[in-house]
Design a protein around this motif. Structure first.
Motif, PDB file in Angstrom:
ATOM      1  N   ILE A 167       0.866  -1.184   0.000  1.00 55.95           N
ATOM      2  CA  ILE A 167       0.000   0.000   0.000  1.00 55.95           C
ATOM      3  C   ILE A 167       0.897   1.227   0.000  1.00 55.95           C
ATOM      4  O   ILE A 167       1.938   1.244   0.654  1.00 55.95           O
ATOM      5  CB  ILE A 167      -0.966  -0.028   1.219  1.00 55.95           C
ATOM      6  N   THR A 168       0.516   2.239  -0.771  1.00 55.50           N
ATOM      7  CA  THR A 168       1.301   3.468  -0.806  1.00 55.50           C
ATOM      8  C   THR A 168       0.379   4.653  -1.044  1.00 55.50           C
ATOM      9  O   THR A 168      -0.785   4.490  -1.429  1.00 55.50           O
ATOM     10  CB  THR A 168       2.411   3.400  -1.886  1.00 55.50           C
ATOM     11  N   ILE A 169       0.912   5.831  -0.806  1.00 54.35           N
ATOM     12  CA  ILE A 169       0.201   7.075  -1.092  1.00 54.35           C
ATOM     13  C   ILE A 169       1.037   7.830  -2.114  1.00 54.35           C
ATOM     14  O   ILE A 169       2.248   7.980  -1.939  1.00 54.35           O
ATOM     15  CB  ILE A 169       0.010   7.923   0.185  1.00 54.35           C
ATOM     16  N   ASN A 170       0.368   8.262  -3.191  1.00 54.51           N
ATOM     17  CA  ASN A 170       1.071   9.032  -4.212  1.00 54.51           C
ATOM     18  C   ASN A 170       0.056   9.809  -5.030  1.00 54.51           C
ATOM     19  O   ASN A 170      -1.144   9.757  -4.751  1.00 54.51           O
ATOM     20  CB  ASN A 170       1.934   8.114  -5.090  1.00 54.51           C
ATOM     21  N   GLU A 171       0.535  10.488  -6.053  1.00 58.67           N
ATOM     22  CA  GLU A 171      -0.326  11.325  -6.885  1.00 58.67           C
ATOM     23  C   GLU A 171      -1.372  10.488  -7.600  1.00 58.67           C
ATOM     24  O   GLU A 171      -1.065   9.446  -8.170  1.00 58.67           O
ATOM     25  CB  GLU A 171       0.499  12.085  -7.919  1.00 58.67           C
ATOM     26  N   LYS A 228       9.312  -6.036  -4.092  1.00 64.62           N
ATOM     27  CA  LYS A 228       8.579  -4.806  -4.421  1.00 64.62           C
ATOM     28  C   LYS A 228       7.564  -4.462  -3.332  1.00 64.62           C
ATOM     29  O   LYS A 228       7.415  -3.294  -2.970  1.00 64.62           O
ATOM     30  CB  LYS A 228       7.891  -4.953  -5.772  1.00 64.62           C
ATOM     31  N   ALA A 229       6.874  -5.474  -2.816  1.00 69.64           N
ATOM     32  CA  ALA A 229       5.904  -5.228  -1.750  1.00 69.64           C
ATOM     33  C   ALA A 229       6.593  -4.675  -0.509  1.00 69.64           C
ATOM     34  O   ALA A 229       6.095  -3.738   0.129  1.00 69.64           O
ATOM     35  CB  ALA A 229       5.145  -6.517  -1.419  1.00 69.64           C
ATOM     36  N   SER A 230       7.759  -5.235  -0.180  1.00 72.37           N
ATOM     37  CA  SER A 230       8.503  -4.717   0.974  1.00 72.37           C
ATOM     38  C   SER A 230       8.958  -3.287   0.747  1.00 72.37           C
ATOM     39  O   SER A 230       8.969  -2.472   1.679  1.00 72.37           O
ATOM     40  CB  SER A 230       9.707  -5.607   1.268  1.00 72.37           C
ATOM     41  N   MET A 231       9.311  -2.959  -0.471  1.00 68.89           N
ATOM     42  CA  MET A 231       9.730  -1.586  -0.783  1.00 68.89           C
ATOM     43  C   MET A 231       8.562  -0.600  -0.622  1.00 68.89           C
ATOM     44  O   MET A 231       8.755   0.513  -0.136  1.00 68.89           O
ATOM     45  CB  MET A 231      10.284  -1.517  -2.206  1.00 68.89           C
ATOM     46  N   MET A 232       7.371  -1.001  -1.005  1.00 69.70           N
ATOM     47  CA  MET A 232       6.196  -0.134  -0.876  1.00 69.70           C
ATOM     48  C   MET A 232       5.720  -0.056   0.567  1.00 69.70           C
ATOM     49  O   MET A 232       5.266   0.971   1.018  1.00 69.70           O
ATOM     50  CB  MET A 232       5.037  -0.636  -1.748  1.00 69.70           C
ATOM     51  N   GLY A 265      -3.515  10.137  -3.417  1.00 71.33           N
ATOM     52  CA  GLY A 265      -4.474   9.051  -3.366  1.00 71.33           C
ATOM     53  C   GLY A 265      -3.821   7.859  -2.694  1.00 71.33           C
ATOM     54  O   GLY A 265      -2.594   7.771  -2.589  1.00 71.33           O
ATOM     55  N   ILE A 266      -4.646   6.921  -2.248  1.00 68.47           N
ATOM     56  CA  ILE A 266      -4.167   5.702  -1.606  1.00 68.47           C
ATOM     57  C   ILE A 266      -4.208   4.586  -2.653  1.00 68.47           C
ATOM     58  O   ILE A 266      -5.247   4.370  -3.283  1.00 68.47           O
ATOM     59  CB  ILE A 266      -5.049   5.328  -0.399  1.00 68.47           C
ATOM     60  N   TYR A 267      -3.084   3.908  -2.828  1.00 71.70           N
ATOM     61  CA  TYR A 267      -2.986   2.861  -3.838  1.00 71.70           C
ATOM     62  C   TYR A 267      -2.705   1.496  -3.232  1.00 71.70           C
ATOM     63  O   TYR A 267      -1.769   1.346  -2.444  1.00 71.70           O
ATOM     64  CB  TYR A 267      -1.858   3.165  -4.826  1.00 71.70           C
ATOM     65  N   PHE A 268      -3.507   0.512  -3.637  1.00 72.67           N
ATOM     66  CA  PHE A 268      -3.205  -0.890  -3.382  1.00 72.67           C
ATOM     67  C   PHE A 268      -2.228  -1.303  -4.472  1.00 72.67           C
ATOM     68  O   PHE A 268      -2.493  -1.097  -5.662  1.00 72.67           O
ATOM     69  CB  PHE A 268      -4.477  -1.734  -3.455  1.00 72.67           C
ATOM     70  N   CYS A 269      -1.098  -1.891  -4.091  1.00 73.47           N
ATOM     71  CA  CYS A 269      -0.039  -2.244  -5.035  1.00 73.47           C
ATOM     72  C   CYS A 269       0.025  -3.760  -5.202  1.00 73.47           C
ATOM     73  O   CYS A 269       0.416  -4.470  -4.273  1.00 73.47           O
ATOM     74  CB  CYS A 269       1.314  -1.749  -4.525  1.00 73.47           C
ATOM     75  N   GLU A 270      -0.356  -4.245  -6.363  1.00 66.80           N
ATOM     76  CA  GLU A 270      -0.310  -5.674  -6.667  1.00 66.80           C
ATOM     77  C   GLU A 270       0.978  -5.991  -7.414  1.00 66.80           C
ATOM     78  O   GLU A 270       1.336  -5.291  -8.361  1.00 66.80           O
ATOM     79  CB  GLU A 270      -1.497  -6.056  -7.551  1.00 66.80           C
ATOM     80  N   PHE A 271       1.674  -7.048  -6.978  1.00 74.20           N
ATOM     81  CA  PHE A 271       2.912  -7.452  -7.638  1.00 74.20           C
ATOM     82  C   PHE A 271       2.943  -8.934  -8.006  1.00 74.20           C
ATOM     83  O   PHE A 271       3.932  -9.412  -8.552  1.00 74.20           O
ATOM     84  CB  PHE A 271       4.121  -7.117  -6.752  1.00 74.20           C
TER      85      PHE A 271
END
Length: 133
Positions: free
Chosen positions: A48-52, A88-92, A112-118
């Motif tokens: 999970i991350t927050i970005n533009e 990648k998940a650990s990095m996010m 915005g809040i992003y769910f990050c699928e890898f």
């Protein structure tokens, strides 16, 4: 503390899904006006991350850069073939904390809040925790 589980279906191996509206809807249902909202992903190959969230090219750039830094095929020892997804998940990261002020997520104008699928596509979930008054 109020905890809600939200389903997040994914459709490709790597993608960012804007979940801001789903998180904001849970905040509205909670009735909390001032406090904290936690978003947690209980998976080892998603984050999970927050970005533009105004320009979709930001997500494209993030995914492309992560792929350059941690390619799908590398000299990995993990036998399942998804080592890049774990990295990648650990990095996010697996959680985000957002202040709640006057009943709203205190995100910046373009955030915005992003769910990050890898390691998709998969049926995923995230947990939203809300506490406050």
């Amino acid at each position: 503390m109020i905890w809600k589980e939200i389903s997040v279906p994914t459709s490709t191996r790597a993608q960012f899904i804007d979940v801001t509206r789903q998180v904001a809807a849970e905040l509205t249902k909670s009735g909390v006006k001032n406090g904290i909202c936690y978003v947690y992903v209980p998976h080892t190959t998603a984050g999970i991350t927050i970005n533009e969230n105004a320009d979709p090219d930001v997500v494209t750039d993030l995914l492309a850069t992560l792929e350059k830094l941690v390619p799908v095929h590398g000299n990995y020892r993990h036998a399942e073939g998804n080592s890049d997804a774990h990295l990648k998940a650990s990095m996010m990261g697996f959680s985000q904390m957002i202040p709640v002020i006057d009943g709203r997520l205190a995100l910046g104008t373009w955030q915005g809040i992003y769910f990050c699928e890898f390691d998709g596509p998969r049926g995923r979930k995230m947990l939203v925790g809300i506490t406050g008054e």
